[in-house]
Design a protein around this motif. Structure first.
Motif, PDB file in Angstrom:
ATOM      1  N   GLU A  61     133.305  98.865 -38.146  1.00 52.16           N
ATOM      2  CA  GLU A  61     133.633  99.408 -39.668  1.00 52.16           C
ATOM      3  C   GLU A  61     132.099 100.245 -39.681  1.00 52.16           C
ATOM      4  O   GLU A  61     130.633  99.962 -38.927  1.00 52.16           O
ATOM      5  CB  GLU A  61     133.830  97.681 -40.704  1.00 52.16           C
ATOM      6  N   GLY A  62     132.076 100.605 -41.170  1.00 49.40           N
ATOM      7  CA  GLY A  62     130.298 101.648 -41.547  1.00 49.40           C
ATOM      8  C   GLY A  62     130.802 101.957 -40.270  1.00 49.40           C
ATOM      9  O   GLY A  62     130.829 103.334 -40.054  1.00 49.40           O
ATOM     10  N   ARG A  63     128.984 102.618 -40.455  1.00 53.20           N
ATOM     11  CA  ARG A  63     128.314 103.724 -39.719  1.00 53.20           C
ATOM     12  C   ARG A  63     128.670 103.209 -37.130  1.00 53.20           C
ATOM     13  O   ARG A  63     128.524 103.736 -37.091  1.00 53.20           O
ATOM     14  CB  ARG A  63     127.189 103.297 -39.848  1.00 53.20           C
ATOM     15  N   THR A  64     129.685 102.212 -37.323  1.00 51.44           N
ATOM     16  CA  THR A  64     129.534 101.507 -36.174  1.00 51.44           C
ATOM     17  C   THR A  64     130.823 102.817 -35.112  1.00 51.44           C
ATOM     18  O   THR A  64     130.017 102.753 -34.426  1.00 51.44           O
ATOM     19  CB  THR A  64     130.707 100.307 -36.581  1.00 51.44           C
ATOM     20  N   TRP A  66     131.004 105.411 -35.755  1.00 50.05           N
ATOM     21  CA  TRP A  66     129.913 107.259 -35.381  1.00 50.05           C
ATOM     22  C   TRP A  66     129.069 106.508 -34.062  1.00 50.05           C
ATOM     23  O   TRP A  66     128.286 107.752 -33.507  1.00 50.05           O
ATOM     24  CB  TRP A  66     129.004 107.457 -36.561  1.00 50.05           C
ATOM     25  N   ALA A  67     128.385 105.890 -34.303  1.00 52.26           N
ATOM     26  CA  ALA A  67     127.298 104.970 -33.023  1.00 52.26           C
ATOM     27  C   ALA A  67     127.853 104.913 -31.982  1.00 52.26           C
ATOM     28  O   ALA A  67     127.154 105.255 -30.946  1.00 52.26           O
ATOM     29  CB  ALA A  67     126.269 103.810 -33.520  1.00 52.26           C
ATOM     30  N   LEU A 222     120.832 108.716 -36.423  1.00 55.04           N
ATOM     31  CA  LEU A 222     121.829 107.435 -36.949  1.00 55.04           C
ATOM     32  C   LEU A 222     121.173 106.148 -36.832  1.00 55.04           C
ATOM     33  O   LEU A 222     120.531 105.394 -38.365  1.00 55.04           O
ATOM     34  CB  LEU A 222     122.484 106.833 -35.962  1.00 55.04           C
ATOM     35  N   THR A 225     117.676 106.919 -40.160  1.00 58.21           N
ATOM     36  CA  THR A 225     118.655 106.969 -42.091  1.00 58.21           C
ATOM     37  C   THR A 225     119.755 105.367 -41.492  1.00 58.21           C
ATOM     38  O   THR A 225     120.046 104.826 -42.534  1.00 58.21           O
ATOM     39  CB  THR A 225     119.699 107.978 -41.671  1.00 58.21           C
ATOM     40  N   GLY A 226     119.357 104.453 -40.530  1.00 59.89           N
ATOM     41  CA  GLY A 226     119.903 103.199 -41.665  1.00 59.89           C
ATOM     42  C   GLY A 226     119.447 102.244 -41.472  1.00 59.89           C
ATOM     43  O   GLY A 226     119.857 101.291 -42.343  1.00 59.89           O
TER      44      GLY A 226
END
Length: 226
Positions: A61-64, A66-67, A222, A225-226
């Protein structure tokens, strides 16, 4: 260590200098040397990365997600570079060394020596090039030394025939040392060939470097900006 030589090309083929399709290519295809343990390890790591990364992409979920994409983009080329990519190709004209981040082509006439200490190396043009595909194993060397010591104890008076001794000679060397011996012998045999002359050539593996750098930059962005 694996070596897979191919047979000669047929009469008149592109590898036959006497045929109509004359070419500078040698009449025999490359012998290829790789590390089976590195290949197996690389496949296992890639499967693990695919499982973990795929799970993060599907369930994250979220930025996971993309990471996960950035991490795979960074890690997969590195794994391929150090496990699946390394190989050594040898024919009668030249030695081609495919290491993690570059490919080195060495005409046999430019090769000054092939040796195996703590790593396998080729000396050419005043420089040293490591053979990543021919890793030296001190454990294998010790095992071979123990086998030789046992044979000497079992046959202290040298009663084994010379023919059997020659036949067994290849089994009394560690795989990396035997590969280096083969390459050294080929360098001595082929170094004077007119088609084996030239200068070393180095080509960088941008197919590995570029995606790895892109993944590293994406991860840095990432995290920043996290």
């Amino acid at each position: 260590m694996t070596s897979s030589p191919s047979g000669p090309s047929g009469p008149g083929g592109p590898g036959n200098p006497g045929g109509p399709g004359r070419s500078d290519e040698p009449p025999y295809a490359d012998r290829v040397f790789r590390s089976p343990s590195a290949l197996a390890g690389g496949v296992l790591i890639l499967l693990l990365a695919a499982w973990i990364g795929g799970d993060a992409l599907v369930r994250g979920e979220g930025r996971t997600p993309w990471a996960a994409v950035a991490g795979l983009l960074f890690a997969v080329p590195l794994v391929v570079a150090f496990t699946l990519r390394p190989a050594v190709y040898a024919n009668d004209d030249r030695l081609r060394i495919r290491n993690p981040f570059r490919t080195v082509t060495l005409p046999w006439g430019a090769v000054e020596g092939v040796r195996a200490g703590y790593s396998s190396e080729v000396l050419a043009g005043g420089r040293k090039y490591q053979l990543w595909a021919v890793p030296v194993s001190l454990r294998q060397r010790k095992r071979v030394a123990r086998q030789q010591a046992r044979r000497a104890t079992d046959d202290p008076y040298g009663r084994t025939s010379a023919t059997a001794d020659v036949t067994d000679a290849r089994t009394r060397r560690a795989p990396a040392d035997q590969t280096v011996d083969d390459l050294r012998e080929q360098a001595e045999r082929c170094g004077a060939r007119p088609t084996a002359q030239g200068e070393p050539a180095v080509r960088w593996a941008y197919g590995i470097i570029v995606p790895c750098a892109a993944g590293a930059i994406a991860l840095a962005v990432l995290f920043a900006t996290g």
